[in-house]
Design a protein around this motif. Structure first.
Motif, mmCIF file in Angstrom:
data_model
loop_
_atom_site.group_PDB
_atom_site.id
_atom_site.type_symbol
_atom_site.label_atom_id
_atom_site.label_comp_id
_atom_site.label_asym_id
_atom_site.label_seq_id
_atom_site.Cartn_x
_atom_site.Cartn_y
_atom_site.Cartn_z
ATOM 1 N N ALA A 183 3.605 -14.134 -48.606
ATOM 2 C CA ALA A 183 3.096 -13.765 -47.323
ATOM 3 C C ALA A 183 2.575 -12.310 -47.304
ATOM 4 O O ALA A 183 1.653 -12.127 -46.651
ATOM 5 N N ARG A 184 3.444 -11.383 -48.142
ATOM 6 C CA ARG A 184 3.020 -10.184 -47.852
ATOM 7 C C ARG A 184 1.781 -9.894 -48.390
ATOM 8 O O ARG A 184 0.852 -8.780 -48.147
ATOM 9 N N THR A 186 -0.802 -11.868 -48.678
ATOM 10 C CA THR A 186 -1.935 -12.153 -47.676
ATOM 11 C C THR A 186 -2.069 -11.289 -46.587
ATOM 12 O O THR A 186 -3.075 -11.193 -46.109
ATOM 13 N N GLU A 187 -1.131 -10.479 -46.273
ATOM 14 C CA GLU A 187 -1.237 -9.622 -44.979
ATOM 15 C C GLU A 187 -2.134 -8.457 -45.855
ATOM 16 O O GLU A 187 -2.827 -7.927 -44.778
ATOM 17 N N ASN A 190 -5.567 -9.422 -45.819
ATOM 18 C CA ASN A 190 -6.100 -9.607 -44.440
ATOM 19 C C ASN A 190 -6.468 -7.993 -44.148
ATOM 20 O O ASN A 190 -7.526 -7.908 -43.357
ATOM 21 N N TRP A 191 -5.623 -7.170 -44.170
ATOM 22 C CA TRP A 191 -5.920 -5.625 -43.916
ATOM 23 C C TRP A 191 -7.052 -5.072 -44.747
ATOM 24 O O TRP A 191 -7.986 -4.383 -44.082
#
Length: 349
Positions: A183-184, A186-187, A190-191
């Motif tokens: 998930a990190r 993916t974050e 996105n950033w």
């Protein structure tokens, strides 16, 4: 998740009590469950799944068929599974619903399914749940997977791996993200996408401002061109005495217009310089954020390496501790050996 021990009794094809020590099997790394068709390989996987989730995979999920037909009369069907997950060690004892003989007379009585979940805390087992619903919620939270996900990713029994491969891309992505903790990433993605969109918006605004500046510069150029063609031709047609005065007035107006244009150009240049400084500062902040993300990734990689080396470090620490304890009693052992040799010498004398 890591299995330590599995016990089955009167379950599936296993009539008597059977026990598997997975820690001994895994001492050399990987191990293989093999045997002829019908030897009970799938039944062992069914026992693990039943202990964790209260049912078995696929079409074998009917709990009334789990009791062994070859077990002793009145033997309780039971599965015990000991495992470690999320840094915690649990023992699950579960029995399916079955028909036990009546205590008096003939016939059978329906015995409902039961479960007991215990956790190893401080060297002793502590009961955590003894109800089916409570045990289901506790184990689902510890394992982090539902039964369908567990059978598709961990067990993969008898061709279910192909079903996992045929699953939709979105379903597989969500499952793999949950299993491997991505998930990190993916974050971070996105950033980066948001930063790219902001940069595009700023570039669009800069292009619009540039177009406006070019349009204003073109307008001023047309004004100056008008002074050259119209006013100068009018001054040249006047008599010489009046022409001098009129030329002075025209040049004065030009000077004022030029001064105003210079002031405006200076203001525009200063605004552009401020915008450039702001853009450079934001670019530096984005670079710092990206460097921080990379440092974080490096720390996460180092953490994984340290976690892999932790068992070996603990074993080495235990060996050092045993060696220190042995070193403390070495003088006593030597003194006992000397006394034994002296005693044997006196006995010979």
């Amino acid at each position: 998740m890591r299995l330590h021990r599995l016990e089955v009794e009167s379950f599936g094809p296993f009539a008597s009590h059977e026990s598997i020590d997975f820690d001994s099997l895994a001492e050399q790394g990987l191990f293989l469950l093999h045997g002829q068709t019908g030897a009970g390989k799938t039944s062992l996987l069914d026992a693990v799944c039943f202990a964790l989730y209260g049912s078995v995979p696929g079409s074998r999920a009917k709990t009334e068929r789990l009791t062994s037909d070859h077990g002793g009369h009145g033997t309780t069907p039971r599965v015990v599974c000991e495992f470690t997950a999320a840094g915690r060690r649990f023992e699950v004892s579960r029995t399916p619903a079955w028909d036990r003989p009546k205590s008096r007379g003939t016939g059978t009585v329906r015995q409902q399914a039961s479960v007991l979940v215990r956790e190893l805390v401080g060297g002793g087992w502590v009961a955590r749940a003894d109800r089916l619903d409570e045990a289901g919620l506790l184990l689902a939270d510890v394992l982090g997977m539902a039964k369908d996900q567990f059978t598709k990713v961990v067990l993969l029994p008898q061709g279910d791996f192909a079903a996992f491969l045929r699953a939709g891309a979105d379903e597989r992505r969500k499952l793999l993200e949950k299993l491997f903790g991505t998930a990190r990433f993916t974050e971070v993605e996105n950033w980066l996408a948001e930063t790219r969109n902001e940069a595009r918006q700023q570039l669009t605004l800069a292009e619009v401002e540039r177009g406006e500046l070019l349009a204003r510069a073109d307008e001023h150029a047309r004004v100056l061109a008008g002074y050259d063609t119209e006013e100068l031709s009018g001054v040249a047609a006047l008599p010489s005495a009046k022409a001098d005065d009129e030329a002075v007035r025209v040049v004065g107006r030009w000077r004022q217009a030029a001064a105003a244009q210079v002031d405006e150009a200076v203001a525009l240049a200063q605004s552009a310089a401020d915008d450039l400084a702001t853009a450079r500062r934001r670019a530096g902040e984005r670079g710092d954020r990206l460097a921080a993300v990379r440092r974080l990734q490096g720390l996460l990689d180092l953490q994984r390496l340290l976690l892999r080396a932790l068992p070996a470090h603990r074993q080495a620490a235990e060996r050092c501790d045993r060696a220190e304890r042995a070193e403390r009693i070495r003088p006593h052992l030597r003194r006992m050996d000397d006394e034994r040799l002296a005693l044997e010498a006196r006995e010979r004398e």
